[in-house]
Design a protein around this motif. Sequence first.
Motif, PDB file in Angstrom:
ATOM      1  N   SER A  23      43.214  39.405  29.826  1.00 24.53           N
ATOM      2  CA  SER A  23      41.803  38.689  30.346  1.00 24.53           C
ATOM      3  C   SER A  23      40.596  39.383  29.611  1.00 24.53           C
ATOM      4  O   SER A  23      40.624  40.319  29.344  1.00 24.53           O
ATOM      5  CB  SER A  23      41.772  38.574  31.702  1.00 24.53           C
ATOM      6  OG  SER A  23      41.883  40.017  32.334  1.00 24.53           O
ATOM      7  N   TYR A  73      37.697  45.095  38.358  1.00 27.62           N
ATOM      8  CA  TYR A  73      36.933  45.773  39.245  1.00 27.62           C
ATOM      9  C   TYR A  73      36.368  46.855  38.547  1.00 27.62           C
ATOM     10  O   TYR A  73      37.123  47.912  38.176  1.00 27.62           O
ATOM     11  CB  TYR A  73      37.515  46.111  40.504  1.00 27.62           C
ATOM     12  CG  TYR A  73      37.705  44.938  41.582  1.00 27.62           C
ATOM     13  CD1 TYR A  73      36.755  44.339  42.496  1.00 27.62           C
ATOM     14  CD2 TYR A  73      38.716  44.012  41.287  1.00 27.62           C
ATOM     15  CE1 TYR A  73      37.281  43.329  43.223  1.00 27.62           C
ATOM     16  CE2 TYR A  73      39.073  42.855  41.849  1.00 27.62           C
ATOM     17  CZ  TYR A  73      38.108  42.557  43.133  1.00 27.62           C
ATOM     18  OH  TYR A  73      38.495  41.392  43.692  1.00 27.62           O
ATOM     19  N   TYR A  84      42.286  46.500  38.670  1.00 24.06           N
ATOM     20  CA  TYR A  84      42.460  45.004  38.234  1.00 24.06           C
ATOM     21  C   TYR A  84      43.518  44.175  39.156  1.00 24.06           C
ATOM     22  O   TYR A  84      44.549  44.937  39.646  1.00 24.06           O
ATOM     23  CB  TYR A  84      43.166  45.047  36.713  1.00 24.06           C
ATOM     24  CG  TYR A  84      43.376  43.902  36.103  1.00 24.06           C
ATOM     25  CD1 TYR A  84      42.122  43.180  35.543  1.00 24.06           C
ATOM     26  CD2 TYR A  84      44.550  43.157  35.684  1.00 24.06           C
ATOM     27  CE1 TYR A  84      42.508  42.028  34.910  1.00 24.06           C
ATOM     28  CE2 TYR A  84      44.725  42.042  35.243  1.00 24.06           C
ATOM     29  CZ  TYR A  84      43.562  41.340  34.764  1.00 24.06           C
ATOM     30  OH  TYR A  84      43.584  40.007  34.130  1.00 24.06           O
ATOM     31  N   ASP A  85      42.953  43.001  39.458  1.00 23.77           N
ATOM     32  CA  ASP A  85      43.856  42.184  40.515  1.00 23.77           C
ATOM     33  C   ASP A  85      44.427  41.419  39.642  1.00 23.77           C
ATOM     34  O   ASP A  85      43.981  40.324  38.931  1.00 23.77           O
ATOM     35  CB  ASP A  85      42.706  41.423  41.275  1.00 23.77           C
ATOM     36  CG  ASP A  85      43.152  40.256  41.752  1.00 23.77           C
ATOM     37  OD1 ASP A  85      44.492  40.015  41.983  1.00 23.77           O
ATOM     38  OD2 ASP A  85      42.426  39.242  42.114  1.00 23.77           O
ATOM     39  N   GLY A 132      44.198  37.285  40.511  1.00 18.35           N
ATOM     40  CA  GLY A 132      43.022  36.537  40.169  1.00 18.35           C
ATOM     41  C   GLY A 132      42.569  36.721  38.872  1.00 18.35           C
ATOM     42  O   GLY A 132      41.585  36.236  38.436  1.00 18.35           O
ATOM     43  N   ASN A 133      43.221  37.735  38.148  1.00 20.39           N
ATOM     44  CA  ASN A 133      42.713  38.291  36.896  1.00 20.39           C
ATOM     45  C   ASN A 133      41.226  38.787  36.753  1.00 20.39           C
ATOM     46  O   ASN A 133      40.403  38.393  36.009  1.00 20.39           O
ATOM     47  CB  ASN A 133      42.684  36.906  35.582  1.00 20.39           C
ATOM     48  CG  ASN A 133      44.354  36.783  35.343  1.00 20.39           C
ATOM     49  OD1 ASN A 133      44.667  35.875  35.647  1.00 20.39           O
ATOM     50  ND2 ASN A 133      44.860  37.800  34.739  1.00 20.39           N
ATOM     51  N   ASN A 134      40.874  39.531  38.288  1.00 18.07           N
ATOM     52  CA  ASN A 134      39.585  40.061  38.119  1.00 18.07           C
ATOM     53  C   ASN A 134      39.727  41.513  37.678  1.00 18.07           C
ATOM     54  O   ASN A 134      40.567  42.268  38.290  1.00 18.07           O
ATOM     55  CB  ASN A 134      39.257  39.670  39.813  1.00 18.07           C
ATOM     56  CG  ASN A 134      38.699  38.615  39.942  1.00 18.07           C
ATOM     57  OD1 ASN A 134      38.370  37.684  39.278  1.00 18.07           O
ATOM     58  ND2 ASN A 134      39.464  37.887  40.990  1.00 18.07           N
ATOM     59  N   PRO A 158      34.926  38.523  37.064  1.00 19.79           N
ATOM     60  CA  PRO A 158      35.992  37.612  36.829  1.00 19.79           C
ATOM     61  C   PRO A 158      36.117  37.556  35.280  1.00 19.79           C
ATOM     62  O   PRO A 158      35.175  37.671  34.478  1.00 19.79           O
ATOM     63  CB  PRO A 158      35.349  36.202  37.541  1.00 19.79           C
ATOM     64  CG  PRO A 158      34.082  36.522  37.761  1.00 19.79           C
ATOM     65  CD  PRO A 158      33.612  38.067  37.620  1.00 19.79           C
ATOM     66  N   ARG A 190      33.334  43.196  41.142  1.00 20.85           N
ATOM     67  CA  ARG A 190      34.210  42.302  40.620  1.00 20.85           C
ATOM     68  C   ARG A 190      33.691  41.616  39.309  1.00 20.85           C
ATOM     69  O   ARG A 190      32.586  40.873  39.489  1.00 20.85           O
ATOM     70  CB  ARG A 190      34.428  41.454  41.814  1.00 20.85           C
ATOM     71  CG  ARG A 190      35.800  40.433  41.345  1.00 20.85           C
ATOM     72  CD  ARG A 190      36.238  39.752  42.675  1.00 20.85           C
ATOM     73  NE  ARG A 190      34.996  38.537  42.771  1.00 20.85           N
ATOM     74  CZ  ARG A 190      35.273  37.291  42.359  1.00 20.85           C
ATOM     75  NH1 ARG A 190      36.309  36.901  41.578  1.00 20.85           N
ATOM     76  NH2 ARG A 190      34.330  36.330  42.683  1.00 20.85           N
ATOM     77  N   TYR A 218      36.528  35.623  31.923  1.00 17.77           N
ATOM     78  CA  TYR A 218      35.971  34.328  31.264  1.00 17.77           C
ATOM     79  C   TYR A 218      37.025  33.631  30.250  1.00 17.77           C
ATOM     80  O   TYR A 218      36.732  32.496  29.754  1.00 17.77           O
ATOM     81  CB  TYR A 218      34.612  34.579  30.503  1.00 17.77           C
ATOM     82  CG  TYR A 218      34.664  35.405  29.244  1.00 17.77           C
ATOM     83  CD1 TYR A 218      34.914  34.907  27.941  1.00 17.77           C
ATOM     84  CD2 TYR A 218      34.300  36.765  29.096  1.00 17.77           C
ATOM     85  CE1 TYR A 218      34.779  35.468  26.893  1.00 17.77           C
ATOM     86  CE2 TYR A 218      34.340  37.438  28.053  1.00 17.77           C
ATOM     87  CZ  TYR A 218      34.477  37.091  26.812  1.00 17.77           C
ATOM     88  OH  TYR A 218      34.917  37.581  25.760  1.00 17.77           O
ATOM     89  N   HIS A 270      36.466  40.017  29.878  1.00 16.42           N
ATOM     90  CA  HIS A 270      35.294  40.168  30.951  1.00 16.42           C
ATOM     91  C   HIS A 270      34.048  40.402  30.334  1.00 16.42           C
ATOM     92  O   HIS A 270      34.217  41.243  29.335  1.00 16.42           O
ATOM     93  CB  HIS A 270      35.770  41.128  31.967  1.00 16.42           C
ATOM     94  CG  HIS A 270      37.071  40.857  32.597  1.00 16.42           C
ATOM     95  ND1 HIS A 270      37.454  40.062  33.796  1.00 16.42           N
ATOM     96  CD2 HIS A 270      38.282  40.996  31.976  1.00 16.42           C
ATOM     97  CE1 HIS A 270      38.719  40.233  34.233  1.00 16.42           C
ATOM     98  NE2 HIS A 270      39.274  40.864  32.961  1.00 16.42           N
TER      99      HIS A 270
END
Length: 154
Positions: A43, A13, A5-6, A9-11, A20, A18, A22, A45
Amino acid sequence: MEYSYDLKGNNLYIEENRIPAYSLEENEIGNCTSCDSILMSLSYHAAGERTLVVTKCISCGAFYANVYDSGWNWVDEVQVSLLPIPIPISNQIIDDWKGLEAIPIKKLEAVFSRGEIEALFARAKDETPTRQYLYRARKKYKLFEEIFDIELAF
Ligand SMILES: [Zn+2]
């Protein structure tokens, strides 16, 4: 499968993919498996049929992803590792006395002579430095920056 998790950027993986977010809605999502405190969502996803909700424990700080099917039935909880946040590689810029004082003296001494250091402090305090020492010190700013990544700007 590896989940990472990034945070910036709230991404999410999954392996190299990746996904993102929603939604960044914060909701209470069950309890932490390691300390039983409340998990808050960070977040949401969408991954094919599944929805993954990344959560963080409000007490121990553990990260998880909760996996749901298309009918919002809970499927699984997976461990999420955090991706390192890149640190910007800009130099530190020192332009006042406070900043100068925060530099360990050993670093200053590695490049500047005692007289030059005194001149630097005088300059930074808006006192009158020995002109000749300040002049010599300034010629070493570049060297100091190259060694310590600290830019002197006064
Ligand atoms: Zn916990």
